[in-house]
Design a protein around this motif. Structure first.
Motif, mmCIF file in Angstrom:
data_model
loop_
_atom_site.group_PDB
_atom_site.id
_atom_site.type_symbol
_atom_site.label_atom_id
_atom_site.label_comp_id
_atom_site.label_asym_id
_atom_site.label_seq_id
_atom_site.Cartn_x
_atom_site.Cartn_y
_atom_site.Cartn_z
ATOM 1 N N LYS A 1 0.850 -1.206 0.000
ATOM 2 C CA LYS A 1 0.000 0.000 0.000
ATOM 3 C C LYS A 1 0.883 1.252 0.000
ATOM 4 O O LYS A 1 0.602 2.236 -0.678
ATOM 5 N N LEU A 2 1.949 1.177 0.777
ATOM 6 C CA LEU A 2 2.864 2.309 0.893
ATOM 7 C C LEU A 2 3.507 2.633 -0.462
ATOM 8 O O LEU A 2 3.677 3.796 -0.831
ATOM 9 N N GLN A 3 3.829 1.577 -1.190
ATOM 10 C CA GLN A 3 4.449 1.746 -2.515
ATOM 11 C C GLN A 3 3.558 2.615 -3.422
ATOM 12 O O GLN A 3 4.033 3.540 -4.078
ATOM 13 N N GLU A 4 2.271 2.335 -3.412
ATOM 14 C CA GLU A 4 1.338 3.082 -4.259
ATOM 15 C C GLU A 4 1.167 4.518 -3.736
ATOM 16 O O GLU A 4 1.101 5.466 -4.517
ATOM 17 N N ARG A 5 1.144 4.631 -2.424
ATOM 18 C CA ARG A 5 1.006 5.963 -1.835
ATOM 19 C C ARG A 5 2.220 6.825 -2.179
ATOM 20 O O ARG A 5 2.086 7.984 -2.572
ATOM 21 N N LEU A 6 3.402 6.247 -2.060
ATOM 22 C CA LEU A 6 4.623 7.001 -2.368
ATOM 23 C C LEU A 6 4.694 7.344 -3.852
ATOM 24 O O LEU A 6 5.164 8.416 -4.239
ATOM 25 N N TRP A 7 4.231 6.426 -4.695
ATOM 26 C CA TRP A 7 4.187 6.692 -6.135
ATOM 27 C C TRP A 7 3.287 7.914 -6.402
ATOM 28 O O TRP A 7 3.681 8.853 -7.098
#
Ligand SMILES: NC(=O)c1ccc[n+]([C@@H]2O[C@H](COP(=O)([O-])OP(=O)(O)OC[C@H]3O[C@@H](n4cnc5c(N)ncnc54)[C@H](OP(=O)(O)O)[C@@H]3O)[C@@H](O)[C@H]2O)c1
Length: 340
Positions: A310-316
């Motif tokens: 989830k964090l990966q998408e948020r950071l993207w």
């Protein structure tokens, strides 16, 4: 996966495999952060494989020209040139990408290698904490702005260009606590002066920027989609003797060596960058994290667990949002080519 001291020591002490070779006749390669260290040695390897154009992305013309001359002399390849880019200035990154697009027909290998590890809070002229700007924000900006050129190259010449970011095994040491995770905008919070000046934050800053590299490459690969002809990966060259220690103290480096952490030379370390560009099978390299022993490895648990996904998408999203303020080209590239 977790980084254990045993694994780190074993890998540091494993002799580096010979460099992967290919005939790069007709191909164009760009290494950003190429005037010294791992980048210069990677550019030298690529030049020695007959690349038609070897472009060194550097912030100092003087240092860049000296590296270009050195590489030409040692490889006999005269096609080495310098293009100026300062990752501490977002406008310079945009000018660089535009200049490059106007001056090259194709781009086969893009190595995004520039990195710093400044232990104190310093904001760039763009108002971004310097380590986050150089290692993540500007690196991501170059990647997104040049992605269409990599795609065009793939279509026009029926090749599989590669985009490689140099990360580090230090990414295994990064974690975000709940204060960071609960911030409305993680990137802004990580770069804020107050947070950076709180205890222990800047000591771990390099680890954080290197995990941002891993998140970004995985997200870029995912948004590029499974059919993209562009192979996107990230590499860890291991502990190497370069000018990188200018950012830390020489004592720390000596202590590491005394603890048995045998450093690679810059040339040995650069072989991992070359592996990211030329090694492995395309399919296994998609979104891969490649270790210094040239194995695709699981990145840290922090990256791959449920929260990490989830964090990966948020950071993207946060990264794209910030970069879209710099140039409209970011939004159009994301909309047209990075929309999976
Ligand atoms: N050395 C290690 O043990 C190690 C281990 C794992 C990962 N890495 C990673 O490997 C990469 C290369 O590091 P290195 O060890 O080769 O270090 P290095 O010798 O210090 O080289 C870093 C390169 O980045 C460039 N750079 C820094 N700031 C820049 C900016 N604002 N704009 C444009 N270029 C900039 C430097 O140019 P200037 O000379 O102009 O500053 C230099 O060419 C980094 O991403 C680092 O995180 C290193």
């Amino acid at each position: 996966m977790k980084l254990t001291r045993e694994r780190f020591l074993k890998e540091q002490n494993t002799p580096t495999k010979p460099v992967v070779k290919a005939d790069l006749s007709g191909k164009t390669v760009l290494v950003v952060g190429a005037n010294t260290g791992l980048g210069r040695e990677a550019a030298r390897h690529l030049a020695s494989m007959n690349a038609a154009r070897v472009i060194l992305g550097c912030r100092s013309l003087e240092k860049g020209d000296a590296a270009a001359e050195d590489i030409k002399k040692s490889t006999g390849n005269p096609n080495v040139e310098v293009m100026l880019v300062d990752l501490l200035k977002l406008s310079s990154v945009v000018d660089f990408a535009n200049h490059l697009k106007q001056n090259v027909e194709r781009l086969d290998y893009l190595l995004l290698n520039a990195g710093i590890a400044i232990p104190t809070y310093q904001a760039s002229d763009d108002g971004i904490e310097s380590n986050i700007q150089v290692n993540h924000i500007s690196t991501a900006l170059v990647a997104i702005l040049l992605y269409p050129l990599l795609l065009d190259t793939a279509t026009k010449y029926s090749v599989h260009p590669r985009l490689v970011v140099t990360t580090s095994g230090a990414h295994y040491l990064a974690n975000f606590d709940s204060t960071v995770l609960n911030a409305p905008n993680i990137l802004e919070f990580l770069g804020s002066k107050d947070y950076c000046e709180s205890d222990g934050v800047m000591g771990a800053r390099y680890f954080v920027t290197k995990v941002l590299n891993v998140f970004f490459i995985r997200a870029l690969n995912q948004h590029a989609g499974p059919q993209t002809p562009v192979i996107i990966d990230t590499v860890n060259p291991g502990f190497c003797l370069t000018e990188f220690s200018r950012h830390s103290n020489e004592e720390g480096k000596k202590a590491a060596i005394q603890r048995g952490e045998m450093p690679h030379t810059a040339e040995e370390g650069s072989r991992t960058l070359i592996y990211g560009a030329l090694g492995g099978k395309d399919e296994e390299m998609r979104g891969a994290y490649v270790e210094q022993v040239w194995e695709v490895r699981e990145p840290s648990d922090f990256v791959i667990d449920e929260q990490g996904v989830k964090l990966q998408e948020r950071l993207w999203n946060e990264t794209v949002e910030r970069l879209a303020q710099v140039t409209p080209d970011v939004e159009s590239t994301v909309k047209h080519s990075l929309n999976h």
